[in-house]
Scaffold this active site. Structure first.
Site, short mmCIF file in Angstrom:
data_model
loop_
_atom_site.label_atom_id
_atom_site.label_comp_id
_atom_site.label_asym_id
_atom_site.label_seq_id
_atom_site.Cartn_x
_atom_site.Cartn_y
_atom_site.Cartn_z
CB SER A 1 28.88 115.34 -34.88
OG SER A 1 29.77 116.31 -34.36
N GLY B 1 22.05 119.03 -32.39
CA GLY B 1 22.50 118.19 -31.28
C GLY B 1 21.95 118.67 -29.95
CB ILE C 1 16.35 116.36 -36.05
CG1 ILE C 1 15.85 115.17 -35.22
CG2 ILE C 1 15.51 117.60 -35.76
CD1 ILE C 1 16.45 115.07 -33.88
CE1 TYR D 1 27.07 120.50 -20.61
CE2 TYR D 1 26.66 119.89 -18.34
CZ TYR D 1 26.67 120.84 -19.33
OH TYR D 1 26.31 122.13 -19.04
C1 LIG Z 1 31.43 125.23 -25.46
C2 LIG Z 1 30.22 124.39 -25.17
C3 LIG Z 1 29.19 124.92 -24.41
C4 LIG Z 1 28.05 124.17 -24.15
N1 LIG Z 1 27.04 124.72 -23.39
C5 LIG Z 1 25.91 124.01 -23.17
C6 LIG Z 1 24.82 124.56 -22.43
O1 LIG Z 1 24.88 125.70 -21.97
N2 LIG Z 1 23.71 123.80 -22.24
C7 LIG Z 1 23.62 122.53 -22.75
O2 LIG Z 1 22.56 121.89 -22.58
N3 LIG Z 1 24.64 121.98 -23.43
C8 LIG Z 1 25.77 122.69 -23.66
N4 LIG Z 1 26.79 122.13 -24.37
C9 LIG Z 1 26.64 120.75 -24.88
C10 LIG Z 1 25.90 120.76 -26.21
O3 LIG Z 1 24.54 121.03 -25.99
C11 LIG Z 1 26.03 119.40 -26.86
O4 LIG Z 1 27.37 119.13 -27.15
C12 LIG Z 1 25.18 119.30 -28.14
O5 LIG Z 1 25.01 117.96 -28.48
C13 LIG Z 1 25.85 120.06 -29.26
O6 LIG Z 1 25.03 120.10 -30.38
P1 LIG Z 1 25.72 120.37 -31.80
O7 LIG Z 1 24.68 120.31 -32.83
O8 LIG Z 1 26.57 121.58 -31.69
O9 LIG Z 1 26.73 119.15 -31.84
P2 LIG Z 1 27.05 118.00 -32.90
O10 LIG Z 1 28.42 117.56 -32.51
O11 LIG Z 1 26.83 118.44 -34.28
O12 LIG Z 1 25.99 116.88 -32.53
C14 LIG Z 1 25.91 116.28 -31.26
C15 LIG Z 1 25.20 114.92 -31.40
O13 LIG Z 1 23.92 115.10 -31.97
C16 LIG Z 1 23.83 114.43 -33.24
N5 LIG Z 1 23.15 115.32 -34.17
C17 LIG Z 1 23.54 116.57 -34.52
N6 LIG Z 1 22.66 117.09 -35.38
C18 LIG Z 1 21.70 116.17 -35.59
C19 LIG Z 1 20.53 116.15 -36.40
N7 LIG Z 1 20.19 117.20 -37.17
N8 LIG Z 1 19.76 115.03 -36.40
C20 LIG Z 1 20.12 113.98 -35.64
N9 LIG Z 1 21.21 113.95 -34.84
C21 LIG Z 1 22.00 115.04 -34.82
C22 LIG Z 1 25.27 114.18 -33.65
O14 LIG Z 1 25.38 113.10 -34.54
C23 LIG Z 1 25.92 113.94 -32.32
O15 LIG Z 1 25.66 112.64 -31.87
C24 LIG Z 1 27.95 122.85 -24.63
C25 LIG Z 1 29.00 122.32 -25.38
C26 LIG Z 1 30.13 123.07 -25.66
C27 LIG Z 1 31.25 122.47 -26.45
#
Ligand SMILES: Cc1cc2nc3c(=O)[nH]c(=O)nc-3n(C[C@H](O)[C@H](O)[C@H](O)COP(=O)(O)OP(=O)(O)OC[C@H]3O[C@@H](n4cnc5c(N)ncnc54)[C@H](O)[C@@H]3O)c2cc1C
Ligand SMILES: *[C@@H]1O[C@H](CO)[C@@H](O)[C@H](O)[C@H]1NC(C)=O
Ligand SMILES: *[C@@H]1O[C@H](CO)[C@@H](O)[C@H](O)[C@H]1NC(C)=O
Ligand SMILES: *[C@@H]1O[C@H](CO)[C@@H](O)[C@H](O)[C@H]1NC(C)=O
Ligand SMILES: *[C@@H]1O[C@H](CO)[C@@H](O)[C@H](O)[C@H]1NC(C)=O
Ligand SMILES: *[C@@H]1O[C@H](CO)[C@@H](O)[C@H](O)[C@H]1NC(C)=O
Length: 532
Positions: free
Chosen positions: A120, A183, A241, A475
């Protein structure tokens, strides 16, 4: 990620000698044309100027880094965006989409920035970030038990807001409060309520998405196939989204949490873990008992198994359950703490007891690390000698791996494998996360850690799903297949697509072909459209 010849800091004035000269020269003008395009396409009622950060803005770097969670992708030579559009209104999202399409820039959408491979906020080609953090309203309707949540909201904010309305409502989602809902939900989402209520996406009833045409569509307007695809198939392949509508779930006033540690020094650890595997996925849905294997001690030669529990009920009932089914755990009263569900969120995040739940509103994570994670699924119980092998391997490779076991069963067994794109349901015992992280002082050992992660994964092959070796989209792991230019063919995409989605991959391709035939919404592991 193969940071090949595009590996340069776009903001620096340094131009690497092997950078294609034409592209380097085109760069400033692309950026200028892009910004002009944004201005032309913004509404007078919602000027876009305050949402645009280019390297000329002094707060550009701060804005880039604030939601970049993995330090592996925050280095000096990590490719940086030409601009960050921190949308404050949906018209800004529309302008960003239109202008990226027009100027041929890759668009990265960022909500919480927790993507494990930094997808992202970095890319191997000229790109901009559409940042969602300004769009994070949460609107809860307790009468309907529903909530509309904008995609820039973080899980901690969502949990806090739900708890401020009712102490007996919750939402099944991840453990880490700084994960973004944009995400997280589009990749499935799960946490301590998975055995009771399934994945986050099993409890999502509507959404709003914007595609290349700039039109905002809800579930009815987007169609059931697209609504299906974005609930686990990854949002980034299908559009932006804007928000999700959640169905809240019931939790009791009192839940119980605990951690019990066992080590190889105490003896019999393989027996305990073996028993754990046999019982934990069959216990009542009210209990979620994660196990984390790590090494401890000066030489990292002792294995510790931490059994981290969450129970939807009181201690007395919990102890009855564990005494009858898993006495080897040795759980007793003094390990257990009764609390409200919202307090259990803090407990599971490792926040010291007594802290105010206001910490859930802190959006920024201050102790960032370099991380590499990989995932697996287990369908067959690992025999005792297999467990001994795993313990030995963790030590032999250096003792830095943390292996997290997340039990399935319960509600997960009741949902069909094509209800959403993520197919791991009945018959799956554990979702495994292989976690490796290190801090700045150890960065010179990065290669060693990356190798350790990959070698451990190799050695786990006999115990996990095969053909395909399945993985969990949230993941994200580019080792299992990627196209660095973000234009996978169907055949290339199959390599990672089958691992994440199995038989649901083809249906995702069909949806993609319908809604984004020119492949505007793409990344290193996106769903490709079929050529038309
Ligand atoms: C410390 C940590 C703890 C975690 N714990 C869990 C857990 O308990 N359970 C679990 O299921 N996962 C967990 N994860 C994984 C996490 O769910 C994923 O990394 C998730 O994709 C993160 O979403 P984000 O919006 O923060 O990430 P981002 O990096 O912002 O987005 C992730 C992906 O989704 C896309 N995206 C983001 N927002 C949108 C949008 N609005 N529309 C379209 N695409 C979009 C981005 O382009 C990218 O490809 C964890 C990750 C970390 C680093
Ligand atoms: C960034 O700088 C440009 C040019 O000076 C300005 O128009 C814009 O408002 C600045 N962005 C922000 C968010 O302040
Ligand atoms: C996106 O760009 C392509 C190629 O330049 C163009 O043909 C198409 O019309 C654009 N789409 C929209 C919705 O503007
Ligand atoms: C960051 O977290 C790690 C692991 O919990 C800890 O060892 C380290 O001291 C922390 N650093 C800071 C600056 O808080
Ligand atoms: C990592 O593995 C690669 C290939 O297997 C090897 O060439 C390299 O020396 C290893 N690096 C370290 C630090 O172990
Ligand atoms: C991806 O892009 C590269 C470089 O532009 C091109 O050679 C290749 O054919 C493209 N692949 C597909 C599947 O379109």
């Amino acid at each position: 990620m193969a940071l090949n010849y595009f590996s340069m800091v776009l903001i620096s004035t340094l131009v690497l000698p092997f950078l294609p000269a034409a592209w380097a020269q085109a760069k400033p003008s692309v950026s200028r044309v892009f910004v002009q395009c944004l201005h032309r396409n913004s509404l007078p009622s919602h000027p876009i100027s305050q949402a645009i950060y280019t390297p000329e803005n002094s707060s550009y770097v701060e804005n880039l880094n604030i939601y970049a969670r993995n330090l592996r992708f925050c280095k000096r030579d990590t490719p940086k965006p030409l601009a960050i559009i921190a949308a404050m209104h949906e018209s800004h999202v529309r302008a960003a989409i239109m202008c990226c399409n027009k100027t041929n820039l890759l668009m990265r959408v960022r909500s919480g920035g927790h993507d494990y491979e930094g997808l992202s906020y970095t890319a191997n080609m000229p790109f901009v970030i559409l940042d969602m953090f300004n769009l994070r309203s949460i609107d809860i309707d307790l009468e309907q038990d529903t909530a509309w949540v904008e995609s820039g909201a973080l899980l901690g904010e969502l949990y806090y807001r739900i708890a401020s309305m009712s102490s007996t409502r919750a939402f099944p989602a991840g453990v880490c409060p700084t994960v973004g809902v944009g995400g997280h939900f589009s990749g499935g989402g799960y946490g301590t309520l998975i055995r009771k209520y399934g994945l986050s996406v099993d409890n999502i009833v509507d959404a709003k998405i914007m595609g290349l045409d700039g039109i905002v569509k809800d579930r009815k307007a987007m169609g059931e196939d697209l609504f299906w695809a974005i609930r686990g198939g990854g949002g980034a392949s299908f559009g932006v989204i804007l928000s999700w509508k959640l169905k809240l779930v019931q939790v009791p006033e009192t839940v119980t949490v605990f951690v019990v540690d066992k080590t190889t020094e105490q003896g019999g650890l393989a027996d305990i873990v073996y028993k754990y595997q046999n019982v934990v996925t069959k216990l009542p849905k009210d209990l979620f008992l994660r196990m984390e294997l790590s090494t401890i001690g000066e030489n990292k030669k002792t294995i510790k198994a931490s059994f981290i529990g969450f129970f939807l009920g009181k201690t007395k009932e919990l102890l009855e359950l564990t005494k009858n089914n898993f006495p080897e755990l040795g759980l007793d009263q003094h390990y257990c703490t009764e609390m409200k569900w919202i307090e259990s969120v803090l407990y599971w995040d490792g926040i010291p007891k007594g802290a105010s739940i206001n910490v859930l509103l802190e959006r920024v994570w201050h102790n960032k690390s370099y991380t590499k994670s990989k995932s697996d699924f287990i369908k067959n119980i690992v025999p005792k000698q297999g467990l001994e092998f795993i313990f030995a391997k963790m030590v032999q490779l250096g003792g830095d791996i943390v292996m997290q076991w997340n039990p399935y069963g319960g509600r997960m067994d009741e949902i069909s494998e094509n209800a959403v794109p993520l197919p791991q349901r009945a018959g799956y015992l554990f979702k495994i996360q292989h976690i490796l992280y290190w801090y700045e002082s150890r960065e010179s050992h990065a290669d060693k850690y990356m190798n350790e992660s990959r070698q451990f994964y190799e050695s786990m092959a006999p115990y996990v799903t095969r053909f395909p070796r399945e993985a969990f989209l949230n993941y994200r792991d580019l080792d299992i297949g990627e196209n660095a230019l973000c234009n996978s063919s169907y055949t290339e995409a199959k390599s990672y697509g089958l691992k994440y989605f199995k038989g649901n991959f083809d249906r995702l391709v069909q949806v993609k072909t319908r809604v984004d035939p020119t492949n505007f919404f793409r990344n290193e592991q996106s769903i490709p459209p079929l050529l038309v």
